[in-house]
Enzyme design. Structure first.
Site, PDB file in Angstrom:
ATOM      1  N   ASP A  31     -12.794  -0.094  -8.715  1.00  0.00           N
ATOM      2  CA  ASP A  31     -12.200  -1.266  -8.054  1.00  0.00           C
ATOM      3  C   ASP A  31     -11.679  -2.194  -9.148  1.00  0.00           C
ATOM      4  O   ASP A  31     -12.337  -2.368 -10.174  1.00  0.00           O
ATOM      5  CB  ASP A  31     -13.279  -1.971  -7.225  1.00  0.00           C
ATOM      6  CG  ASP A  31     -12.698  -2.870  -6.138  1.00  0.00           C
ATOM      7  OD1 ASP A  31     -12.963  -2.611  -4.955  1.00  0.00           O
ATOM      8  OD2 ASP A  31     -11.987  -3.842  -6.485  1.00  0.00           O
ATOM      9  N   ALA A  75      -6.225  -1.022  -1.414  1.00  0.00           N
ATOM     10  CA  ALA A  75      -4.841  -1.206  -0.957  1.00  0.00           C
ATOM     11  C   ALA A  75      -4.663  -2.672  -0.598  1.00  0.00           C
ATOM     12  O   ALA A  75      -5.634  -3.395  -0.406  1.00  0.00           O
ATOM     13  CB  ALA A  75      -4.572  -0.359   0.282  1.00  0.00           C
ATOM     14  N   TYR A 141       3.549  -3.324   5.415  1.00  0.00           N
ATOM     15  CA  TYR A 141       2.211  -2.740   5.268  1.00  0.00           C
ATOM     16  C   TYR A 141       2.146  -1.372   5.965  1.00  0.00           C
ATOM     17  O   TYR A 141       1.776  -0.352   5.355  1.00  0.00           O
ATOM     18  CB  TYR A 141       1.159  -3.706   5.833  1.00  0.00           C
ATOM     19  CG  TYR A 141      -0.193  -3.074   5.975  1.00  0.00           C
ATOM     20  CD1 TYR A 141      -0.815  -2.466   4.880  1.00  0.00           C
ATOM     21  CD2 TYR A 141      -0.857  -3.047   7.195  1.00  0.00           C
ATOM     22  CE1 TYR A 141      -2.050  -1.859   5.006  1.00  0.00           C
ATOM     23  CE2 TYR A 141      -2.096  -2.451   7.328  1.00  0.00           C
ATOM     24  CZ  TYR A 141      -2.687  -1.853   6.236  1.00  0.00           C
ATOM     25  OH  TYR A 141      -3.904  -1.242   6.367  1.00  0.00           O
ATOM     26  N   LYS A 145       1.869   2.604   4.287  1.00  0.00           N
ATOM     27  CA  LYS A 145       0.830   3.595   4.616  1.00  0.00           C
ATOM     28  C   LYS A 145       1.450   4.860   5.223  1.00  0.00           C
ATOM     29  O   LYS A 145       1.001   5.974   4.957  1.00  0.00           O
ATOM     30  CB  LYS A 145      -0.182   2.976   5.584  1.00  0.00           C
ATOM     31  CG  LYS A 145      -1.058   1.904   4.945  1.00  0.00           C
ATOM     32  CD  LYS A 145      -2.084   2.530   4.025  1.00  0.00           C
ATOM     33  CE  LYS A 145      -3.024   1.505   3.440  1.00  0.00           C
ATOM     34  NZ  LYS A 145      -4.133   2.129   2.687  1.00  0.00           N
ATOM     35  N   ARG A 219      -5.822  -6.053  20.610  1.00  0.00           N
ATOM     36  CA  ARG A 219      -6.210  -5.139  19.535  1.00  0.00           C
ATOM     37  C   ARG A 219      -7.462  -4.360  19.935  1.00  0.00           C
ATOM     38  O   ARG A 219      -8.227  -4.798  20.780  1.00  0.00           O
ATOM     39  CB  ARG A 219      -6.528  -5.926  18.245  1.00  0.00           C
ATOM     40  CG  ARG A 219      -5.332  -6.633  17.623  1.00  0.00           C
ATOM     41  CD  ARG A 219      -4.385  -5.637  16.980  1.00  0.00           C
ATOM     42  NE  ARG A 219      -3.255  -6.296  16.351  1.00  0.00           N
ATOM     43  CZ  ARG A 219      -2.125  -6.635  16.986  1.00  0.00           C
ATOM     44  NH1 ARG A 219      -1.973  -6.373  18.269  1.00  0.00           N
ATOM     45  NH2 ARG A 219      -1.141  -7.229  16.335  1.00  0.00           N
ATOM     46  N   ASP A 282       3.571  -8.855  13.837  1.00  0.00           N
ATOM     47  CA  ASP A 282       2.484  -8.482  14.740  1.00  0.00           C
ATOM     48  C   ASP A 282       2.998  -7.740  15.981  1.00  0.00           C
ATOM     49  O   ASP A 282       3.742  -8.311  16.774  1.00  0.00           O
ATOM     50  CB  ASP A 282       1.764  -9.746  15.251  1.00  0.00           C
ATOM     51  CG  ASP A 282       0.664 -10.229  14.323  1.00  0.00           C
ATOM     52  OD1 ASP A 282       0.284  -9.466  13.411  1.00  0.00           O
ATOM     53  OD2 ASP A 282       0.188 -11.361  14.522  1.00  0.00           O
TER      54      ASP A 282
HETATM   55  N1  UFG Z   1      -4.809 -13.831  14.992  1.00  0.00           N
HETATM   56  C1  UFG Z   1      -4.710 -15.115  15.480  1.00  0.00           C
HETATM   57  N2  UFG Z   1      -5.128 -16.129  14.679  1.00  0.00           N
HETATM   58  C2  UFG Z   1      -5.650 -15.921  13.432  1.00  0.00           C
HETATM   59  C3  UFG Z   1      -5.751 -14.586  12.949  1.00  0.00           C
HETATM   60  C4  UFG Z   1      -5.314 -13.562  13.767  1.00  0.00           C
HETATM   61  O1  UFG Z   1      -4.235 -15.349  16.594  1.00  0.00           O
HETATM   62  O2  UFG Z   1      -5.989 -16.894  12.751  1.00  0.00           O
HETATM   63  C5  UFG Z   1      -4.353 -12.705  15.843  1.00  0.00           C
HETATM   64  C6  UFG Z   1      -3.247 -11.896  15.195  1.00  0.00           C
HETATM   65  O3  UFG Z   1      -1.985 -12.431  15.499  1.00  0.00           O
HETATM   66  C7  UFG Z   1      -3.494 -10.521  15.821  1.00  0.00           C
HETATM   67  C8  UFG Z   1      -4.997 -10.486  16.075  1.00  0.00           C
HETATM   68  O4  UFG Z   1      -5.439 -11.836  16.029  1.00  0.00           O
HETATM   69  O5  UFG Z   1      -2.845 -10.440  17.040  1.00  0.00           O
HETATM   70  C9  UFG Z   1      -5.754  -9.709  15.038  1.00  0.00           C
HETATM   71  O6  UFG Z   1      -5.318 -10.152  13.750  1.00  0.00           O
HETATM   72  P1  UFG Z   1      -6.025  -9.722  12.400  1.00  0.00           P
HETATM   73  O7  UFG Z   1      -5.343 -10.459  11.304  1.00  0.00           O
HETATM   74  O8  UFG Z   1      -7.494  -9.855  12.538  1.00  0.00           O
HETATM   75  O9  UFG Z   1      -5.734  -8.166  12.317  1.00  0.00           O
HETATM   76  P2  UFG Z   1      -4.336  -7.382  12.405  1.00  0.00           P
HETATM   77  O10 UFG Z   1      -4.245  -6.790  13.787  1.00  0.00           O
HETATM   78  O11 UFG Z   1      -3.184  -8.170  11.929  1.00  0.00           O
HETATM   79  O12 UFG Z   1      -4.521  -6.261  11.319  1.00  0.00           O
HETATM   80  C10 UFG Z   1      -5.685  -5.495  11.184  1.00  0.00           C
HETATM   81  C11 UFG Z   1      -5.810  -5.080   9.736  1.00  0.00           C
HETATM   82  C12 UFG Z   1      -4.667  -4.176   9.374  1.00  0.00           C
HETATM   83  C13 UFG Z   1      -4.562  -3.046  10.365  1.00  0.00           C
HETATM   84  C14 UFG Z   1      -4.491  -3.545  11.777  1.00  0.00           C
HETATM   85  C15 UFG Z   1      -4.503  -2.383  12.732  1.00  0.00           C
HETATM   86  O13 UFG Z   1      -5.808  -6.214   8.878  1.00  0.00           O
HETATM   87  O14 UFG Z   1      -4.924  -3.670   8.090  1.00  0.00           O
HETATM   88  O15 UFG Z   1      -5.609  -4.384  12.022  1.00  0.00           O
HETATM   89  O16 UFG Z   1      -4.505  -2.791  14.067  1.00  0.00           O
HETATM   90  F1  UFG Z   1      -3.423  -2.371  10.144  1.00  0.00           F
END
Ligand code: UFG
Length: 326
Positions: A31, A75, A141, A145, A219, A282
């Site tokens: 790491d 990553a 991103y 991948k 999600r 998103d």
């Molecule tokens: N969200 C909010 N407010 C915040 C943070 C997130 O509303 O402060 C929403 C985001 O818009 C999204 C959901 O909550 O709709 C989840 O967001 P995250 O940032 O927790 O996770 P992501 O879905 O963006 O991404 C994660 C991982 C990625 C992976 C993805 C796969 O970080 O590496 O899940 O679904 F690709």
């Protein structure tokens, strides 16, 4: 068998390293500590501070530790950040994987478990998403991948690599000793827990106008220990199947508002929230069909409810209020 865990000082990598050690494997964590934490490396694992893009260093580590398999977690992995800094994502996630594969090829190591993502699918035509759904990422991103997965197929064809690309949906939860500690934190569950704990004023809800039942993004949250289990199963099955892409999720979608309710139930505290614009990149809904992982890998997620997942994340946060403290 010795397993090299790149990114083993990070969230999913450290939990997997912990479970590999529990399964009796020797583990060497590599790491560069830009996002990982030295104290997240589980006791019993060897640790080398190095960057996977340093091929000469990697070759030496593979040889010195008698590595037979690489699990590649390190990553850049933030959808939002990738929309402002694509170079970081292609550099770290594509160039990084090529350098690592070249070092492995030089050393005759051919078994590879790859951390891929639901973000490879982009906006899917149907949910739950099967692995043969179109790969049409909506952010750099996911593109990085998806590109790495295609590169891996050529190393399989030309150099005889054996690999599994594990497409994680939304990793969450914690083991007793290892949890989520990002700086800056951008993920929904840790941010909501932190807002519930009164450490931040409020949580921003990114968009309420998505084509989903309550207008917020949906999600599929999957417990980090269930993800780690899948890696160990995939390692045992390398070379036994023609399939090498596997979705890892629970098959249940939860909206941002439903996650906030779960956090309130588990913590017994309110999550102050404010509406905010959509976050670029998103997709509206990402929910896995994990039928293939269940059938071929024999994977059985054990901590499947949102409340169980949030409870473990909350327990870790209470045990380690400062995270890893570095
Ligand atoms: N969200 C909010 N407010 C915040 C943070 C997130 O509303 O402060 C929403 C985001 O818009 C999204 C959901 O909550 O709709 C989840 O967001 P995250 O940032 O927790 O996770 P992501 O879905 O963006 O991404 C994660 C991982 C990625 C992976 C993805 C796969 O970080 O590496 O899940 O679904 F690709």
């Amino acid at each position: 068998m010795s397993v090299l865990v790149s990114g083993g000082a990070g969230y999913i990598g450290s939990v997997t390293a912990e479970m590999l050690l529990g399964a009796g494997r020797r583990v060497v964590v590599v790491d560069n500590l830009t996002r990982g934490h030295r104290s997240a490396v589980p006791e019993g694992a060897a640790f080398v501070e190095a960057d996977v893009r340093d091929s000469a260093r990697l070759e030496a580590i593979l040889g010195e530790h008698g590595v037979e398999c690489v699990m590649h977690f390190s990553a850049s992995s933030l959808v939002g950040e990738s929309m402002t800094d694509p170079g970081e994502y292609f550099g770290n996630n594509v160039v990084g994987v090529i350098r690592l594969l070249e070092a492995m090829h030089t050393q005759g190591v051919r078994d590879f478990i790859f951390s891929s993502t639901a973000a490879t699918y982009g906006e899917p035509p149907e949910v739950p998403i099967p692995e043969d759904a179109p790969v049409r990422p909506t952010n750099p991103y996911g593109e990085s991948k998806a590109t790495a997965e295609r590169i891996l197929r050529w190393y399989e064809t030309i150099h005889g690599f054996r690999f599994a690309a594990l497409r994680y949906f939304n990793a969450a939860g914690a083991s007793r000793d290892h949890g989520e500690d990002h700086d800056p934190e951008t993920h929904l569950i840790p941010l909501a827990l932190s807002a519930a704990a009164g450490e931040r004023e409020s949580l921003a809800i990114f968009g309420r106008d998505y084509p989903t039942p309550d207008g917020t993004c949906v999600r599929d949250y999957i417990h980090v220990q269930d993800l780690a289990d899948a890696h160990i199963l995939a390692l045992g099955k390398l070379g036994e199947t023609k399939e090498n892409a596997f979705n890892l999720g629970n098959g249940e979608g939860y909206s941002v508002l439903e996650v906030l309710s779960a956090v309130e139930r588990v913590t017994g505290k309110q999550v102050p929230a404010v509406d905010a614009p959509r976050r670029p990149g998103d997709p509206a809904r990402l929910v896995a069909s994990s039928a293939r992982a269940k059938k071929i890998l024999g994977w059985r997620p054990k901590r499947v409810t949102l409340d169980e997942i949030v409870r473990d994340a909350w327990a870790w946060k209470q045990r380690f209020p400062e995270g890893y403290g570095d």
